[in-house]
Design a protein around this motif. Structure first.
Motif, mmCIF file in Angstrom:
data_model
loop_
_atom_site.group_PDB
_atom_site.id
_atom_site.type_symbol
_atom_site.label_atom_id
_atom_site.label_comp_id
_atom_site.label_asym_id
_atom_site.label_seq_id
_atom_site.Cartn_x
_atom_site.Cartn_y
_atom_site.Cartn_z
ATOM 1 N N GLU A 1 2.193 9.536 -6.255
ATOM 2 C CA GLU A 1 2.731 10.872 -5.963
ATOM 3 C C GLU A 1 4.015 11.128 -6.759
ATOM 4 O OE1 GLU A 1 2.713 14.608 -3.972
ATOM 5 O OE2 GLU A 1 1.186 13.057 -4.156
ATOM 6 N N ILE A 2 4.874 10.137 -6.849
ATOM 7 C CA ILE A 2 6.126 10.262 -7.599
ATOM 8 C C ILE A 2 5.827 10.524 -9.070
ATOM 9 C CG2 ILE A 2 8.130 8.955 -8.431
ATOM 10 C CD1 ILE A 2 8.090 7.560 -5.621
ATOM 11 N N ALA A 3 4.889 9.796 -9.635
ATOM 12 C CA ALA A 3 4.525 9.985 -11.046
ATOM 13 C C ALA A 3 3.975 11.385 -11.276
ATOM 14 C CB ALA A 3 3.514 8.931 -11.473
ATOM 15 N N ASP A 4 3.147 11.852 -10.371
ATOM 16 C CA ASP A 4 2.585 13.197 -10.502
ATOM 17 C C ASP A 4 3.686 14.253 -10.458
ATOM 18 O OD1 ASP A 4 0.527 15.157 -10.672
ATOM 19 O OD2 ASP A 4 0.731 15.481 -8.509
ATOM 20 N N LEU A 5 4.596 14.126 -9.515
ATOM 21 C CA LEU A 5 5.685 15.106 -9.401
ATOM 22 C C LEU A 5 6.658 15.017 -10.579
ATOM 23 C CD1 LEU A 5 6.394 14.859 -5.580
ATOM 24 C CD2 LEU A 5 5.274 16.737 -6.805
ATOM 25 N N ALA A 6 6.865 13.824 -11.107
ATOM 26 C CA ALA A 6 7.768 13.660 -12.247
ATOM 27 C C ALA A 6 7.203 14.307 -13.503
ATOM 28 C CB ALA A 6 8.029 12.174 -12.497
ATOM 29 N N HIS A 7 5.889 14.315 -13.630
ATOM 30 C CA HIS A 7 5.267 14.907 -14.812
ATOM 31 C C HIS A 7 4.985 16.390 -14.638
ATOM 32 C CE1 HIS A 7 4.254 10.602 -15.728
ATOM 33 N NE2 HIS A 7 4.926 11.011 -16.784
ATOM 34 N N ASN A 8 5.028 16.879 -13.415
ATOM 35 C CA ASN A 8 4.814 18.297 -13.117
ATOM 36 C C ASN A 8 5.974 18.803 -12.267
ATOM 37 O OD1 ASN A 8 2.112 18.319 -14.278
ATOM 38 N ND2 ASN A 8 1.556 17.067 -12.510
ATOM 39 N N PRO A 9 7.177 18.916 -12.840
ATOM 40 C CA PRO A 9 8.362 19.232 -12.045
ATOM 41 C C PRO A 9 8.345 20.620 -11.410
ATOM 42 C CG PRO A 9 8.904 19.212 -14.377
ATOM 43 C CD PRO A 9 7.495 18.737 -14.250
ATOM 44 N N GLN A 10 7.548 21.564 -11.938
ATOM 45 C CA GLN A 10 7.520 22.901 -11.348
ATOM 46 C C GLN A 10 7.031 22.857 -9.908
ATOM 47 O OE1 GLN A 10 6.111 22.162 -14.293
ATOM 48 N NE2 GLN A 10 7.496 23.201 -15.701
ATOM 49 N N GLY A 11 6.088 21.992 -9.624
ATOM 50 C CA GLY A 11 5.557 21.892 -8.266
ATOM 51 C C GLY A 11 6.422 21.059 -7.343
ATOM 52 N N ALA A 12 7.470 20.445 -7.876
ATOM 53 C CA ALA A 12 8.288 19.532 -7.087
ATOM 54 C C ALA A 12 9.506 20.199 -6.455
ATOM 55 C CB ALA A 12 8.747 18.374 -7.965
ATOM 56 N N ILE A 13 9.693 21.477 -6.700
ATOM 57 C CA ILE A 13 10.925 22.124 -6.248
ATOM 58 C C ILE A 13 10.933 22.370 -4.746
ATOM 59 C CG2 ILE A 13 12.393 24.133 -6.551
ATOM 60 C CD1 ILE A 13 12.176 23.218 -9.316
ATOM 61 N N GLN B 1 0.828 -1.211 0.000
ATOM 62 C CA GLN B 1 0.000 0.000 0.000
ATOM 63 C C GLN B 1 0.863 1.262 0.000
ATOM 64 O OE1 GLN B 1 -3.158 -0.074 -0.734
ATOM 65 N NE2 GLN B 1 -3.034 -2.297 -0.712
ATOM 66 N N THR B 2 1.967 1.217 0.725
ATOM 67 C CA THR B 2 2.886 2.361 0.756
ATOM 68 C C THR B 2 3.455 2.609 -0.630
ATOM 69 O OG1 THR B 2 3.472 1.978 3.064
ATOM 70 C CG2 THR B 2 5.063 3.207 1.742
ATOM 71 N N TYR B 3 3.893 1.549 -1.276
ATOM 72 C CA TYR B 3 4.483 1.692 -2.614
ATOM 73 C C TYR B 3 3.462 2.245 -3.597
ATOM 74 C CZ TYR B 3 7.518 0.743 -6.563
ATOM 75 O OH TYR B 3 8.303 0.881 -7.676
ATOM 76 N N LYS B 4 2.240 1.752 -3.537
ATOM 77 C CA LYS B 4 1.193 2.233 -4.447
ATOM 78 C C LYS B 4 0.931 3.725 -4.247
ATOM 79 C CE LYS B 4 -1.504 -2.018 -4.986
ATOM 80 N NZ LYS B 4 -2.789 -2.665 -4.644
ATOM 81 N N ALA B 5 0.759 4.128 -2.993
ATOM 82 C CA ALA B 5 0.445 5.534 -2.705
ATOM 83 C C ALA B 5 1.596 6.450 -3.090
ATOM 84 C CB ALA B 5 0.106 5.703 -1.230
ATOM 85 N N ARG B 6 2.797 6.037 -2.753
ATOM 86 C CA ARG B 6 3.960 6.877 -3.037
ATOM 87 C C ARG B 6 4.281 6.909 -4.531
ATOM 88 N NH1 ARG B 6 7.125 8.250 1.585
ATOM 89 N NH2 ARG B 6 9.033 8.200 0.318
ATOM 90 N N THR B 7 4.034 5.818 -5.232
ATOM 91 C CA THR B 7 4.293 5.772 -6.673
ATOM 92 C C THR B 7 3.390 6.750 -7.411
ATOM 93 O OG1 THR B 7 4.985 3.477 -6.524
ATOM 94 C CG2 THR B 7 4.343 4.252 -8.687
#
Length: 182
Positions: free
Chosen positions: A130-142, A122-128
């Protein structure tokens, strides 16, 4: 992971708390506070995963008991599991173990803990997600919460972020090139 991969070697070097069930001669050097060559029964030490695993499965000649028993590492303690159940994205896995999921996989290979397995999945699913979202929207990841989240990624998650970010860049480049040709 392959046997010779640096990540596998680093996972094997992570320490597990172990309690010696029997006195063991010749291993006193493992206990830095001991001047004896014997480790007495009941001694608790932090041993590298590879050594703890080998000693845990070995048995002393003439005794039915194992040499030592393994405890969950601090990175997989009930306190951490409860935090992961509450909100996996707020836990800095890198602070707990650089190769958190690899450690969890190895621990699950040593003993059967369905709850631990479910929490890791469940941790991997939830974090993955979020990781995918941040990887595709790098401006919000700074900065802000996203920056803290990214700093807390374990090595597997960091690799996933790099791959997802590169694929998003390549896809954007492809779409730009395609639209300029039409």
């Amino acid at each position: 992971m392959s046997y010779y991969s640096p990540d596998a070697l680093l996972t094997d070097a992570q320490r597990l708390p172990c309690t010696f069930e029997n006195a063991v001669q010749g291993l006193g050097f493992l206990d830095p506070s001991s001047t004896s060559s014997t480790i007495p029964a009941g001694t608790t030490l932090q041993l590298p995963l590879w050594l703890a695993e080998m000693l845990a499965v070995s048995q002393r000649m003439g005794t039915p008991n194992n040499v030592l028993s393994l405890d969950n590492p601090p990175a997989l303690s009930s306190r951490v599991l409860n935090a992961l159940k509450a909100d996996p994205k707020t836990v800095e896995l890198r602070q707990l173990a650089t190769h958190f999921y690899a450690l969890g996989e190895r621990v699950l290979g040593l003993w059967d803990e369905p709850e631990l397995e479910e929490v890791l999945i469940q941790t991997y699913k939830a974090r993955t997600a979020e990781i995918a979202d941040l990887a595709h929207n790098p401006q919000g990841a700074i900065g802000g919460e996203a920056g803290v989240f990214l700093r807390g990624l374990d090595e597997d998650e960091r690799q996933l972020f790099r791959v997802a970010h590169e694929s998003a860049k390549m896809m954007k480049q492809f779409m730009t090139e395609r639209s300029t040709k039409n």
